[in-house]
Motif scaffolding. Structure first.
Motif, PDB file in Angstrom:
ATOM      1  N   GLN A   1      11.046 -43.403  21.755  1.00 60.70           N
ATOM      2  CA  GLN A   1       9.931 -43.131  21.152  1.00 60.70           C
ATOM      3  C   GLN A   1       8.914 -44.053  20.849  1.00 60.70           C
ATOM      4  O   GLN A   1       7.846 -44.100  21.239  1.00 60.70           O
ATOM      5  N   ALA A   2       9.622 -45.174  19.995  1.00 55.23           N
ATOM      6  CA  ALA A   2       8.668 -46.127  19.723  1.00 55.23           C
ATOM      7  C   ALA A   2       8.508 -47.177  21.070  1.00 55.23           C
ATOM      8  O   ALA A   2       7.277 -47.305  20.900  1.00 55.23           O
ATOM      9  N   HIS A   3       9.265 -47.215  22.122  1.00 55.61           N
ATOM     10  CA  HIS A   3       8.723 -47.716  23.123  1.00 55.61           C
ATOM     11  C   HIS A   3       7.625 -47.119  23.796  1.00 55.61           C
ATOM     12  O   HIS A   3       6.697 -47.652  24.211  1.00 55.61           O
ATOM     13  N   ASN A   4       7.723 -45.752  23.731  1.00 57.07           N
ATOM     14  CA  ASN A   4       6.538 -45.060  24.473  1.00 57.07           C
ATOM     15  C   ASN A   4       4.990 -45.115  23.543  1.00 57.07           C
ATOM     16  O   ASN A   4       4.126 -44.875  23.964  1.00 57.07           O
ATOM     17  N   ALA A   5       5.637 -45.245  22.256  1.00 56.47           N
ATOM     18  CA  ALA A   5       4.225 -45.519  21.553  1.00 56.47           C
ATOM     19  C   ALA A   5       3.653 -46.840  21.359  1.00 56.47           C
ATOM     20  O   ALA A   5       2.533 -47.070  21.008  1.00 56.47           O
ATOM     21  N   GLY A   6       4.267 -47.853  22.316  1.00 58.25           N
ATOM     22  CA  GLY A   6       3.841 -49.084  22.443  1.00 58.25           C
ATOM     23  C   GLY A   6       4.264 -50.026  21.419  1.00 58.25           C
ATOM     24  O   GLY A   6       3.842 -51.161  21.422  1.00 58.25           O
ATOM     25  N   ILE A   7       5.383 -49.851  20.561  1.00 57.07           N
ATOM     26  CA  ILE A   7       5.813 -50.576  19.874  1.00 57.07           C
ATOM     27  C   ILE A   7       7.116 -51.590  20.399  1.00 57.07           C
ATOM     28  O   ILE A   7       8.369 -50.973  20.530  1.00 57.07           O
TER      29      ILE A   7
ATOM     30  N   GLU B   1      16.520 -47.906  11.610  1.00 58.98           N
ATOM     31  CA  GLU B   1      16.205 -46.282  11.894  1.00 58.98           C
ATOM     32  C   GLU B   1      14.778 -46.236  10.898  1.00 58.98           C
ATOM     33  O   GLU B   1      13.920 -45.504  11.193  1.00 58.98           O
ATOM     34  N   LYS B   2      14.929 -46.677   9.508  1.00 54.98           N
ATOM     35  CA  LYS B   2      13.911 -46.201   8.578  1.00 54.98           C
ATOM     36  C   LYS B   2      12.595 -46.981   9.222  1.00 54.98           C
ATOM     37  O   LYS B   2      11.463 -46.529   9.196  1.00 54.98           O
ATOM     38  N   GLN B   3      12.682 -48.153   9.509  1.00 55.08           N
ATOM     39  CA  GLN B   3      11.520 -49.242  10.023  1.00 55.08           C
ATOM     40  C   GLN B   3      10.901 -48.145  11.327  1.00 55.08           C
ATOM     41  O   GLN B   3       9.957 -48.063  11.261  1.00 55.08           O
ATOM     42  N   LEU B   4      11.634 -47.879  12.135  1.00 46.79           N
ATOM     43  CA  LEU B   4      11.218 -47.309  13.514  1.00 46.79           C
ATOM     44  C   LEU B   4      10.637 -45.895  12.948  1.00 46.79           C
ATOM     45  O   LEU B   4       9.553 -45.692  13.590  1.00 46.79           O
ATOM     46  N   ARG B   5      11.232 -45.274  12.092  1.00 46.71           N
ATOM     47  CA  ARG B   5      10.578 -44.029  11.574  1.00 46.71           C
ATOM     48  C   ARG B   5       9.242 -44.272  11.052  1.00 46.71           C
ATOM     49  O   ARG B   5       8.184 -43.667  11.069  1.00 46.71           O
ATOM     50  N   ASP B   6       9.079 -45.217   9.979  1.00 50.47           N
ATOM     51  CA  ASP B   6       7.892 -45.777   9.437  1.00 50.47           C
ATOM     52  C   ASP B   6       6.785 -46.090  10.638  1.00 50.47           C
ATOM     53  O   ASP B   6       5.658 -45.673  10.269  1.00 50.47           O
ATOM     54  N   ALA B   7       7.069 -46.882  11.337  1.00 48.02           N
ATOM     55  CA  ALA B   7       6.218 -47.454  12.266  1.00 48.02           C
ATOM     56  C   ALA B   7       5.719 -46.329  13.258  1.00 48.02           C
ATOM     57  O   ALA B   7       4.643 -46.209  13.630  1.00 48.02           O
ATOM     58  N   LEU B   8       6.534 -45.353  13.578  1.00 46.50           N
ATOM     59  CA  LEU B   8       6.073 -44.129  14.373  1.00 46.50           C
ATOM     60  C   LEU B   8       5.190 -43.375  13.702  1.00 46.50           C
ATOM     61  O   LEU B   8       4.148 -42.844  14.296  1.00 46.50           O
ATOM     62  N   ARG B   9       5.390 -43.185  12.400  1.00 48.40           N
ATOM     63  CA  ARG B   9       4.451 -42.419  11.396  1.00 48.40           C
ATOM     64  C   ARG B   9       3.073 -42.899  11.549  1.00 48.40           C
ATOM     65  O   ARG B   9       2.100 -42.329  11.539  1.00 48.40           O
ATOM     66  N   LYS B  10       3.075 -44.253  11.337  1.00 45.31           N
ATOM     67  CA  LYS B  10       1.955 -45.047  11.178  1.00 45.31           C
ATOM     68  C   LYS B  10       1.054 -45.032  12.548  1.00 45.31           C
ATOM     69  O   LYS B  10      -0.051 -44.931  12.542  1.00 45.31           O
ATOM     70  N   VAL B  11       1.862 -45.087  13.711  1.00 43.47           N
ATOM     71  CA  VAL B  11       1.025 -45.062  14.909  1.00 43.47           C
ATOM     72  C   VAL B  11       0.494 -43.758  15.029  1.00 43.47           C
ATOM     73  O   VAL B  11      -0.444 -43.304  15.690  1.00 43.47           O
ATOM     74  N   GLY B  12       1.256 -42.612  14.777  1.00 40.34           N
ATOM     75  CA  GLY B  12       0.868 -41.219  14.741  1.00 40.34           C
ATOM     76  C   GLY B  12      -0.496 -40.897  13.931  1.00 40.34           C
ATOM     77  O   GLY B  12      -1.162 -40.026  14.400  1.00 40.34           O
ATOM     78  N   ARG B  13      -0.506 -41.882  12.964  1.00 42.08           N
ATOM     79  CA  ARG B  13      -1.642 -41.876  12.179  1.00 42.08           C
ATOM     80  C   ARG B  13      -2.977 -42.642  12.608  1.00 42.08           C
ATOM     81  O   ARG B  13      -3.969 -42.630  12.108  1.00 42.08           O
TER      82      ARG B  13
END
Length: 52
Positions: A13-19, A27-39
């Motif tokens: 998911q992170a890769h698909n989001a461009g991270i 795992e926590k860092q990935l979730r945080d980053a994905l949440r921020k990209v989602g915003r």
């Protein structure tokens, strides 16, 4: 093995989001980053902030 699959899915998911370079992130860092990209935050900034 469920945790491993979940982590793999988060990384995908992170890769698909461009991270890029997310293999070193927890795992926590990935979730945080994905949440921020989602915003609407840029993937590079989301990654930097999540890794702090």
């Amino acid at each position: 093995m469920g945790d491993r699959t979940q982590l793999h899915e988060l990384r995908q998911q992170a890769h698909n989001a461009g991270i890029e370079g997310n293999s070193k992130m927890s795992e926590k860092q990935l979730r945080d980053a994905l949440r921020k990209v989602g915003r609407g935050e840029r993937p590079e900034m989301a990654k930097q902030e999540a890794r702090r």
